[in-house]
Design a protein around this motif. Structure first.
Motif, PDB file in Angstrom:
ATOM      1  N   THR A 112      26.464  34.334  88.678  1.00  0.00           N
ATOM      2  CA  THR A 112      26.242  35.769  88.904  1.00  0.00           C
ATOM      3  C   THR A 112      25.780  36.444  87.620  1.00  0.00           C
ATOM      4  N   ALA A 113      26.415  36.068  86.499  1.00  0.00           N
ATOM      5  CA  ALA A 113      26.039  36.649  85.210  1.00  0.00           C
ATOM      6  C   ALA A 113      24.576  36.367  84.892  1.00  0.00           C
ATOM      7  N   ARG A 114      24.143  35.133  85.136  1.00  0.00           N
ATOM      8  CA  ARG A 114      22.741  34.789  84.883  1.00  0.00           C
ATOM      9  C   ARG A 114      21.815  35.539  85.834  1.00  0.00           C
ATOM     10  N   TYR A 115      22.254  35.686  87.079  1.00  0.00           N
ATOM     11  CA  TYR A 115      21.429  36.353  88.096  1.00  0.00           C
ATOM     12  C   TYR A 115      21.146  37.807  87.717  1.00  0.00           C
ATOM     13  N   ILE A 116      22.130  38.476  87.123  1.00  0.00           N
ATOM     14  CA  ILE A 116      21.920  39.885  86.761  1.00  0.00           C
ATOM     15  C   ILE A 116      21.327  40.039  85.356  1.00  0.00           C
ATOM     16  N   GLY A 117      20.974  38.887  84.755  1.00  0.00           N
ATOM     17  CA  GLY A 117      20.229  38.946  83.501  1.00  0.00           C
ATOM     18  C   GLY A 117      21.038  38.798  82.235  1.00  0.00           C
ATOM     19  N   LEU A 118      22.295  38.393  82.335  1.00  0.00           N
ATOM     20  CA  LEU A 118      23.107  38.221  81.127  1.00  0.00           C
ATOM     21  C   LEU A 118      22.792  36.885  80.464  1.00  0.00           C
ATOM     22  N   ASN A 119      22.799  36.881  79.149  1.00  0.00           N
ATOM     23  CA  ASN A 119      22.634  35.653  78.380  1.00  0.00           C
ATOM     24  C   ASN A 119      24.027  35.052  78.179  1.00  0.00           C
ATOM     25  N   VAL A 120      24.378  34.097  79.040  1.00  0.00           N
ATOM     26  CA  VAL A 120      25.739  33.560  79.049  1.00  0.00           C
ATOM     27  C   VAL A 120      26.068  32.883  77.716  1.00  0.00           C
ATOM     28  N   LYS A 121      25.121  32.134  77.154  1.00  0.00           N
ATOM     29  CA  LYS A 121      25.367  31.458  75.880  1.00  0.00           C
ATOM     30  C   LYS A 121      25.713  32.468  74.790  1.00  0.00           C
ATOM     31  N   LYS A 122      24.960  33.555  74.764  1.00  0.00           N
ATOM     32  CA  LYS A 122      25.198  34.598  73.759  1.00  0.00           C
ATOM     33  C   LYS A 122      26.578  35.214  73.931  1.00  0.00           C
ATOM     34  N   VAL A 123      26.968  35.475  75.187  1.00  0.00           N
ATOM     35  CA  VAL A 123      28.277  36.079  75.454  1.00  0.00           C
ATOM     36  C   VAL A 123      29.396  35.131  75.018  1.00  0.00           C
ATOM     37  N   VAL A 124      29.250  33.843  75.323  1.00  0.00           N
ATOM     38  CA  VAL A 124      30.269  32.851  74.960  1.00  0.00           C
ATOM     39  C   VAL A 124      30.435  32.782  73.450  1.00  0.00           C
ATOM     40  N   ILE A 125      29.334  32.678  72.730  1.00  0.00           N
ATOM     41  CA  ILE A 125      29.399  32.549  71.272  1.00  0.00           C
ATOM     42  C   ILE A 125      29.947  33.826  70.641  1.00  0.00           C
ATOM     43  N   ARG A 126      29.467  34.983  71.104  1.00  0.00           N
ATOM     44  CA  ARG A 126      29.929  36.259  70.550  1.00  0.00           C
ATOM     45  C   ARG A 126      31.425  36.454  70.786  1.00  0.00           C
ATOM     46  N   THR A 127      31.887  36.096  71.973  1.00  0.00           N
ATOM     47  CA  THR A 127      33.298  36.289  72.310  1.00  0.00           C
ATOM     48  C   THR A 127      34.188  35.369  71.486  1.00  0.00           C
ATOM     49  N   MET A 128      33.751  34.151  71.270  1.00  0.00           N
ATOM     50  CA  MET A 128      34.557  33.233  70.467  1.00  0.00           C
ATOM     51  C   MET A 128      34.551  33.603  68.981  1.00  0.00           C
ATOM     52  N   LEU A 129      33.465  34.213  68.522  1.00  0.00           N
ATOM     53  CA  LEU A 129      33.468  34.733  67.154  1.00  0.00           C
ATOM     54  C   LEU A 129      34.544  35.806  66.997  1.00  0.00           C
ATOM     55  N   LEU A 130      34.638  36.690  67.990  1.00  0.00           N
ATOM     56  CA  LEU A 130      35.669  37.729  67.964  1.00  0.00           C
ATOM     57  C   LEU A 130      37.063  37.123  68.044  1.00  0.00           C
ATOM     58  N   SER A 131      37.244  36.164  68.951  1.00  0.00           N
ATOM     59  CA  SER A 131      38.545  35.526  69.140  1.00  0.00           C
ATOM     60  C   SER A 131      39.015  34.854  67.850  1.00  0.00           C
ATOM     61  N   GLY A 132      38.114  34.108  67.212  1.00  0.00           N
ATOM     62  CA  GLY A 132      38.470  33.422  65.973  1.00  0.00           C
ATOM     63  C   GLY A 132      38.724  34.387  64.825  1.00  0.00           C
ATOM     64  N   ALA A 133      37.953  35.482  64.775  1.00  0.00           N
ATOM     65  CA  ALA A 133      38.132  36.459  63.701  1.00  0.00           C
ATOM     66  C   ALA A 133      39.508  37.113  63.774  1.00  0.00           C
ATOM     67  N   VAL A 134      39.958  37.437  64.986  1.00  0.00           N
ATOM     68  CA  VAL A 134      41.282  38.054  65.129  1.00  0.00           C
ATOM     69  C   VAL A 134      42.384  37.036  64.813  1.00  0.00           C
ATOM     70  N   CYS A 135      42.170  35.775  65.181  1.00  0.00           N
ATOM     71  CA  CYS A 135      43.120  34.731  64.763  1.00  0.00           C
ATOM     72  C   CYS A 135      43.167  34.642  63.240  1.00  0.00           C
ATOM     73  N   GLY A 136      42.005  34.793  62.604  1.00  0.00           N
ATOM     74  CA  GLY A 136      41.963  34.797  61.149  1.00  0.00           C
ATOM     75  C   GLY A 136      42.769  35.940  60.560  1.00  0.00           C
ATOM     76  N   VAL A 137      42.728  37.106  61.219  1.00  0.00           N
ATOM     77  CA  VAL A 137      43.540  38.246  60.777  1.00  0.00           C
ATOM     78  C   VAL A 137      45.027  37.896  60.875  1.00  0.00           C
ATOM     79  N   ALA A 138      45.416  37.200  61.943  1.00  0.00           N
ATOM     80  CA  ALA A 138      46.817  36.768  62.075  1.00  0.00           C
ATOM     81  C   ALA A 138      47.208  35.874  60.908  1.00  0.00           C
ATOM     82  N   GLY A 139      46.303  34.959  60.529  1.00  0.00           N
ATOM     83  CA  GLY A 139      46.562  34.110  59.364  1.00  0.00           C
ATOM     84  C   GLY A 139      46.685  34.919  58.094  1.00  0.00           C
ATOM     85  N   LEU A 140      45.850  35.940  57.955  1.00  0.00           N
ATOM     86  CA  LEU A 140      45.913  36.835  56.795  1.00  0.00           C
ATOM     87  C   LEU A 140      47.270  37.530  56.718  1.00  0.00           C
ATOM     88  N   LEU A 141      47.735  38.044  57.850  1.00  0.00           N
ATOM     89  CA  LEU A 141      49.009  38.777  57.869  1.00  0.00           C
ATOM     90  C   LEU A 141      50.192  37.850  57.602  1.00  0.00           C
TER      91      LEU A 141
END
Length: 369
Positions: free
Chosen positions: A245-274
């Motif tokens: 469905t995401a592809r059908y409505i024009g979303l770049n699924v690869k881009k969404v996956v990579i962007r979301t995991m960058l955010l997920s890992g960055a917040v985990c990094g903040v947990a490590g910082l704290l």
């Protein structure tokens, strides 16, 4: 020749998925689950130890709230567990099973420790802390995006990939624990910069963990708004529902996956910082403390709602603090306290079945030809 008719009976019981429940009804089901768990725990306590279960429950409460120090320790544990759960939630909502939170937190913490060791005393403390923040977020993001790239391009199994990355992260921390060991021969890094406190996150007033708690609170609000009201949050939800469905409505699924995991890992990094810069001021293989796995339960029980995660994380840290106090107060080994914790969690998780499904009884058996 007469036709033979096969007679079938409808089952007496069948399970039907619920469309939705009023808020008060969900609270009632969860309350019943907790009360039932406490009753079962009381029976088990009397059967195995002969102790008064009321005293045991009072001890659990005392272990969590018995002094201001215990309260602040509870809030610190709550904040750290919640931070990791918030980090994993965008990926889970996208149906990307990021089981690598433990490793991402460790790598973020390792980057923080590296900055403190290598740059401590060589640059102003404010600049050092900024460097630590950038390094920890970048390290966690890189560690998370590696399996994301492989998933997006080669369709690898992200569950196994992220899980294996945990062990690589643990071994990296173990390696640098020898490289930076202090004192020599100890095999541990020890407290970093104890005399200068270079890289230690500032303390607000006399509240040791207040800054950590405020940072995690800000992340909670950000994540709630991001997932519920932002364009990126909408894209995450669509990809999670159906990639086609995401592809059908024009979303770049690869881009969404990579962007979301960058955010997920960055917040985990903040947990490590704290954990490293604001709590223990050192790094070891146990710094993450299993939060990367416990956070999965926190996120799922809250159904990926960052605000609801405050409650689910609180329940888990309260049970952990109470269980430790039971072991100390009654001279019981940790296994018994873990039995009680397991029973309570079993009932809480089990209540999710009744929130999502209902059992229906057929009034009569109808024959189907």
């Amino acid at each position: 020749m007469k036709e033979k008719t096969a007679k079938k009976h409808e089952p007496l019981i069948h399970i039907v998925k619920r469309e939705g429940l009023p808020f008060y009804y969900t609270l009632l089901i969860r309350a019943i689950a907790v009360v039932s768990a406490l009753i079962v725990c009381a029976i088990v306590t009397m059967a195995l130890t002969g102790e008064n279960p009321i005293k045991v429950y009072a001890t659990m409460i005392d272990g969590a709230f018995g002094s201001s120090r215990r309260v602040w320790n509870l809030l610190q544990s709550l904040a750290m567990l919640l931070c990791v759960a918030l980090a994993l939630t965008p990926a889970f909502k996208m149906r990307f099973w990021n089981i690598g939170g433990e490793g991402q937190v460790l790598i973020g913490g390792l980057a923080t420790a590296a900055c403190m060791i290598l740059f401590g005393g060589k640059m102003p403390n404010g600049l050092l802390i900024i460097t630590m923040i950038i390094a920890s977020m970048l390290a966690g993001a890189i560690w998370a995006v590696i399996p994301a790239v492989f998933k997006a391009t080669l369709n690898t199994n992200e569950t196994l990939f992220t899980l294996m990355m945990n062990y690589v992260g643990i071994q990296l921390v173990a390696y640098f624990s020898i490289v930076w060991e202090s004192p020599k021969g100890s095999g541990t890094i020890g407290v970093i910069n104890p005399s200068t406190q270079a890289g230690w996150l500032p303390q607000i007033g006399d509240k040791k963990y207040l800054l950590n708690i405020l940072i995690v609170l800000a992340i909670t609000i950000f994540m709630y708004v991001y997932l519920k009201y932002s364009k990126h949050g909408y894209e995450i939800a669509v990809v999670g529902e159906s990639e086609n469905t995401a592809r059908y409505i024009g979303l770049n699924v690869k881009k969404v996956v990579i962007r979301t995991m960058l955010l997920s890992g960055a917040v985990c990094g903040v947990a490590g910082l704290l954990l490293v810069g604001g709590t223990s001021h050192t790094i070891e293989t146990g710094t993450a403390g299993g939060r990367g796995f416990t956070a999965i339960m926190v996120s799922w029980l809250a159904k990926f709602n960052p605000i609801a995660m405050i409650v689910t994380a609180f329940i888990l840290v309260f049970l952990e603090a109470g269980a430790q106090q039971i072991s100390t107060e009654f001279g019981l080994n940790e296994s018994f306290s873990e039995i009680l914790t397991g029973i309570i969690l079993f009932f809480i998780i089990g209540s999710e079945f009744f929130l999502n499904y209902q059992i229906k009884f057929n009034k009569s058996h109808k024959e189907v030809k």
